[in-house]
Design an enzyme around this catalytic site. Structure first.
Site, PDB file in Angstrom:
ATOM      1  N   GLY A  47       0.832  -1.193   0.000  1.00 13.89           N
ATOM      2  CA  GLY A  47       0.000   0.000   0.000  1.00 13.89           C
ATOM      3  C   GLY A  47       0.865   1.241   0.000  1.00 13.89           C
ATOM      4  N   GLN A  52       3.116   9.902   1.738  1.00 15.71           N
ATOM      5  CA  GLN A  52       4.423   9.249   1.652  1.00 15.71           C
ATOM      6  C   GLN A  52       5.233   9.727   0.457  1.00 15.71           C
ATOM      7  OE1 GLN A  52       2.622   5.139   2.348  1.00 15.71           O
ATOM      8  NE2 GLN A  52       4.700   4.937   3.177  1.00 15.71           N
ATOM      9  N   CYS A 100       7.022  -0.684   6.628  1.00 15.69           N
ATOM     10  CA  CYS A 100       6.511   0.514   5.967  1.00 15.69           C
ATOM     11  C   CYS A 100       7.559   1.013   4.982  1.00 15.69           C
ATOM     12  CB  CYS A 100       6.209   1.584   7.017  1.00 15.69           C
ATOM     13  SG  CYS A 100       5.560   3.129   6.340  1.00 15.69           S
ATOM     14  N   LEU A 101       7.103   1.444   3.832  1.00 16.53           N
ATOM     15  CA  LEU A 101       8.028   1.987   2.840  1.00 16.53           C
ATOM     16  C   LEU A 101       8.713   3.259   3.348  1.00 16.53           C
ATOM     17  CD1 LEU A 101       5.850   1.459  -0.368  1.00 16.53           C
ATOM     18  CD2 LEU A 101       7.716   0.010   0.498  1.00 16.53           C
ATOM     19  N   HIS A 142      -3.149   0.739   8.424  1.00 19.00           N
ATOM     20  CA  HIS A 142      -1.793   1.285   8.294  1.00 19.00           C
ATOM     21  C   HIS A 142      -1.797   2.479   7.341  1.00 19.00           C
ATOM     22  CE1 HIS A 142       2.706   0.789   7.928  1.00 19.00           C
ATOM     23  NE2 HIS A 142       2.429   1.497   6.840  1.00 19.00           N
ATOM     24  N   GLU A 143      -2.397   2.307   6.174  1.00 19.44           N
ATOM     25  CA  GLU A 143      -2.385   3.381   5.175  1.00 19.44           C
ATOM     26  C   GLU A 143      -3.205   4.586   5.637  1.00 19.44           C
ATOM     27  OE1 GLU A 143      -0.175   3.354   3.000  1.00 19.44           O
ATOM     28  OE2 GLU A 143       0.306   1.234   3.185  1.00 19.44           O
ATOM     29  N   HIS A 146      -1.415   7.024   7.867  1.00 17.45           N
ATOM     30  CA  HIS A 146      -0.561   8.013   7.194  1.00 17.45           C
ATOM     31  C   HIS A 146      -1.321   9.312   6.939  1.00 17.45           C
ATOM     32  CE1 HIS A 146       3.177   5.914   6.479  1.00 17.45           C
ATOM     33  NE2 HIS A 146       2.526   4.852   6.023  1.00 17.45           N
TER      34      HIS A 146
END
Length: 175
Positions: A47, A52, A100-101, A142-143, A146
């Site tokens: 995701g 981000q 996480c990215l 999670h997304e 953000h």
């Protein structure tokens, strides 16, 4: 389409709350989504949220068929979710490992609702309403975090369960 740089933990832009999308179906929104999918695919992510890549809008994407880091995980349909809202279904919480990215090379154990209901809109303004469980529910939570300026380490209860993947993979179990 282009792969955009992913902001890393420590960048103050990741801690800001995002703004709602006001217009759907625009060329600018399409270009953002194309770049987000290209970026997520290049990073082999599950995701990605617009913040981000430095865009403070309430836009997330998620989904995959196969993920090399998550071979045991069932596929999640590729989804665009704009101006989302989420609520838990029930009171069961599960703890599981997340990455996480924006926190590359690290993992941590994070508590998340086991089942959620989420709503929002697709890129054309069509309403989306779904329930999710398991990894799907975890990815959505999670997304959406953000969009509120929350990174997964901020949700962790036990920082002894947070570390670099390569260091954790080389630790020998104690006897």
């Amino acid at each position: 389409m282009s792969v955009r740089p992913i902001l890393k933990m420590g960048d103050p832009r990741l801690l800001r709350k995002s703004m709602p999308v006001r217009e759907f179906g625009t060329p600018e929104l399409k270009a953002l989504l194309d770049d987000m999918f290209e970026t997520m695919t290049a990073a082999d992510g599950a995701g990605l949220a617009a913040p981000q890549i430095g865009v403070p809008l309430k836009v997330v994407i998620f989904g995959f068929e196969n993920n090399r880091d998550l071979p045991e995980t069932h596929a999640i349909p590729k989804t665009v979710l704009i101006n989302p809202v989420i609520r838990p279904v029930g009171d069961m919480v599960e703890e599981a490992w997340e990455g996480c990215l924006s926190v590359p090379g690290m993992r941590g154990v994070v508590p998340r609702w086991s089942k959620v209901h989420y709503e929002g809109f697709d890129q054309n303004g069509q309403h989306i309403s779904r329930e999710a469980t398991g990894f799907h529910a975890r990815v959505v939570q999670h997304e959406l975090d953000h969009l509120e300026g929350i990174l997964y380490p901020m949700r962790m209860r036990d920082l002894s369960l947070f570390g670099f993947i390569e260091a954790m993979d080389t630790v020998e179990p104690e006897e």
